[in-house]
Design a protein around this motif. Structure first.
Motif: not given
Length: 607
Positions: A236-243
């Motif tokens: 749900a966080h942009v960092f995890g999504r980018m990974v």
């Protein structure tokens, strides 16, 4: 230095969207292992590029069969798991827009995000999430479908799409352009109601491809091995999504872990054995504190602390050499380092699976000393900085010249500018297109393609950025002294007994702090001192524990002038939690809410 630019290494494709790479990779190398997922017995099973493509295609057909159309927004409320990645790429395959929702969100938070984004369908993980949606569904007129992962939703959708022709999905996929909206990710809402950041396929492709092009060498334990990572950040966080996106685009084997607790995370690191990880500082703090607790329990606190000292000195010497400021570690230092490699550093790396030699950190700033320790122990952490509005990283430390304690250089294709008031402005292909339904808010932060971040920072002579605080979080004492609380809070929080720290003092005569306790650290501290178990109320009055916390405060005060130092503090019996409205879903402090909730305690600091 006021502005620094790094030339681009990657550009977003002129056609297509995020899902295309799934089909391209399966065609190019169908047997390559693309992902790993756990079976019912908890064992990791490899997923080939061809199998992932087939699953994405089958799910995309099921979504079409169940009424999802091009441009629809579909919420996903779940922990980090394989199915989230599957849904993301299936939705992108048909031109739909996933809207991530933290699994810990309250009913009112869920209502606001689903209402504001006008989602037409929602994927939830389990019954509790379904009940949360159900409690507000009467106020969500656009919501037509609800799928529950743990109630067989995936199998139902796959069956529903069995009669749909593959080409129906491909026609949808070919209609997606880089400028199409890929997702709407809501900000954490530290200072108000969350805003939906509209992020395009181009934003994600630029960001992910840039990170892969620049940092791909550090994805491996050693040259030539298979790159793999364990994703445990919230999707749900942009960092995890980018990974997630970068791993799929960069051909990095990707596993998922839904829990951030050490008890759940460490066994999966041991079994999957990733070659690198991406995390927030909290994870590295947990690994370090756990290692020190083990050393103390074994009666080896002295040797461990000496190993830390040597690791820090070794990493500092290597850092100086990288910048042409020294010859590197001396022969004596290399010998000491080699000795502790066997007895300490190798065990720290083994806790992360044994193969990790590189890591990336974001979300909040990491203490320089902690980063130096890990580098000296054989795991270089590349700290970066970004926002939801920049699709994750806008700056990051380069592999060959890491300056610990900074958030690095602009990522290739990005410019960092420091405004007259110290605010950080960013420009690059990863900058979002604006806030959903918020034109005035968009105008306030987007100015001719430049993003005004709200963060205060400085560029050094080499272009490395240091973040010193938030414009809205600067405290001004009644004596007129401006104080940035972040550095103080982080140094206090570095103590193993401390879970959280919030600095107060706005319109007050001096700076003070509220501190909460880390339960694991406290339990270990009590055991090592043969102290009996205590209630929370007893702990906050324990003079020995207060002395320990005071050491953390004194250490923090060495960072600032006397006028900026924490004059007094109070230990609280309970941690700040999201459930009580004191933390955002990404665990950031809601300062105003905390000060209101603890008005009595704050007032007592100034009597």
């Amino acid at each position: 230095m006021r502005e620094f630019t790094v030339p681009p290494m990657a550009t977003a494709p002129h056609v297509g969207g995020l899902a295309d790479v799934v089909f391209d990779h399966a065609l190019d190398d169908p047997d390559r292992i693309a992902l790993a997922r756990k079976d019912a017995a908890g064992q990791w099973q490899d997923v080939s590029a061809a199998r992932f493509r087939d699953e994405v295609l089958a799910l995309a057909k099921g979504l079409i069969a169940d009424g999802v159309r091009f441009g629809d927004r579909v919420a996903i409320m779940s922990r980090t798991r394989y199915e989230w990645t599957l849904f993301d790429f299936a939705l992108w395959s048909i031109g739909a827009q996933p809207v991530p929702v933290y699994p810990t969100s309250s009913a009112e938070q869920v209502f606001w995000m689903l209402h504001d984004s006008e989602v037409t369908a929602c994927v939830v993980e389990h019954e509790d999430h379904a009940m949360t949606i159900g409690s507000v569904v009467d106020r969500l007129p656009h919501l037509k479908r609800l799928w529950q992962l743990d109630a067989g939703a995936l199998a139902e959708l796959l069956a529903a799409g069995a009669q749909i022709d593959d080409d129906v999905v491909h026609r949808h996929r070919r209609a997606v352009t880089p400028e199409s909206t890929a997702t709407v990710i809501y900000t954490s809402g530290t200072t108000g109601r969350p805003k939906g950041c509209v992020i395009t396929h181009a934003n994600f492709m630029f960001e992910a491809d840039t990170m892969v092009a620049r940092w791909e060498p550090v994805f491996h334990s050693r040259p030539g091995d298979e790159a793999s990572t364990l994703l445990f950040l919230p999707l749900a966080h942009v960092f995890g999504r980018m990974v997630e996106v970068a791993a799929v685009r960069g051909r990095v084997k990707l596993g998922h872990q839904p829990a951030l607790s050490a008890s759940a995370l460490l066994p999966d690191l041991q079994s999957l054995r990733p070659t690198f990880i991406l995390a927030v500082p909290y994870i590295f703090e947990k690994v370090f504190n756990a290692a020190r607790r083990r050393a103390e329990a074994d009666g080896r606190t002295g040797p461990f602390d000496k190993a830390v000292e040597i690791a820090v000195k070794y990493a500092e010497a290597m850092e100086q050499k990288a910048f042409g400021q020294g010859p590197g570690p001396s022969a004596a230092l290399r010998m000491q380092h080699q000795f502790f490699e066997k007895v300490v550093y190798g065990k720290v790396r083994e806790a992360m699976g044994g193969r990790v030699r590189h890591a990336m950190s974001g979300g909040s700033s990491m203490g320089r000393r902690l980063a130096l320790f890990f580098a000296g122990a054989g795991v270089t952490i590349y700290e970066g900085y970004g926002l939801t509005e920049t699709t994750a990283a806008a700056t990051a430390n380069p592999p060959e010249r890491t300056r610990f304690g900074t958030v690095g250089l602009p990522v290739p294709g990005t410019t960092v500018h420091i405004a007259e008031d110290g605010e950080v402005w960013l420009h690059g292909g990863q900058v979002f297109s604006g806030y959903l339904n918020e034109p005035k808010a968009t105008e306030r932060v987007l100015k001719d393609g430049w993003l005004a971040t709200g963060d205060i920072g400085a560029l050094d002579e080499d272009g490395y950025l240091t973040i010193t605080g938030r414009k809205k979080e600067i405290l001004v004492t009644s004596g007129g002294k401006s104080v940035s609380p972040v550095a103080l809070e982080e140094r206090v929080r570095a103590h193993p007994l401390v879970a959280q720290c919030i600095v107060v003092g706005n319109d007050r005569p001096y700076i003070a702090a509220l501190v909460t306790l880390d339960q694991e650290g406290v339990d270990h501290w009590l055991a090592m001192r043969n102290k009996p178990s205590m209630t929370a109320a007893e702990l906050v009055r324990d003079p020995d524990l207060e002395t320990e916390v005071r050491r953390a405060v004194v250490a923090a005060n060495t960072l600032v002038s006397q006028a900026e130092q924490i004059r007094t503090f109070r230990i609280l019996a309970h941690q700040f939690t999201e459930e009580h409205g004191l933390l955002t879903p990404s665990l950031k402090l809601k300062r105003r809410a905390i000060e209101e909730a603890y008005t009595v305690e704050v007032d007592a600091l100034y009597r």
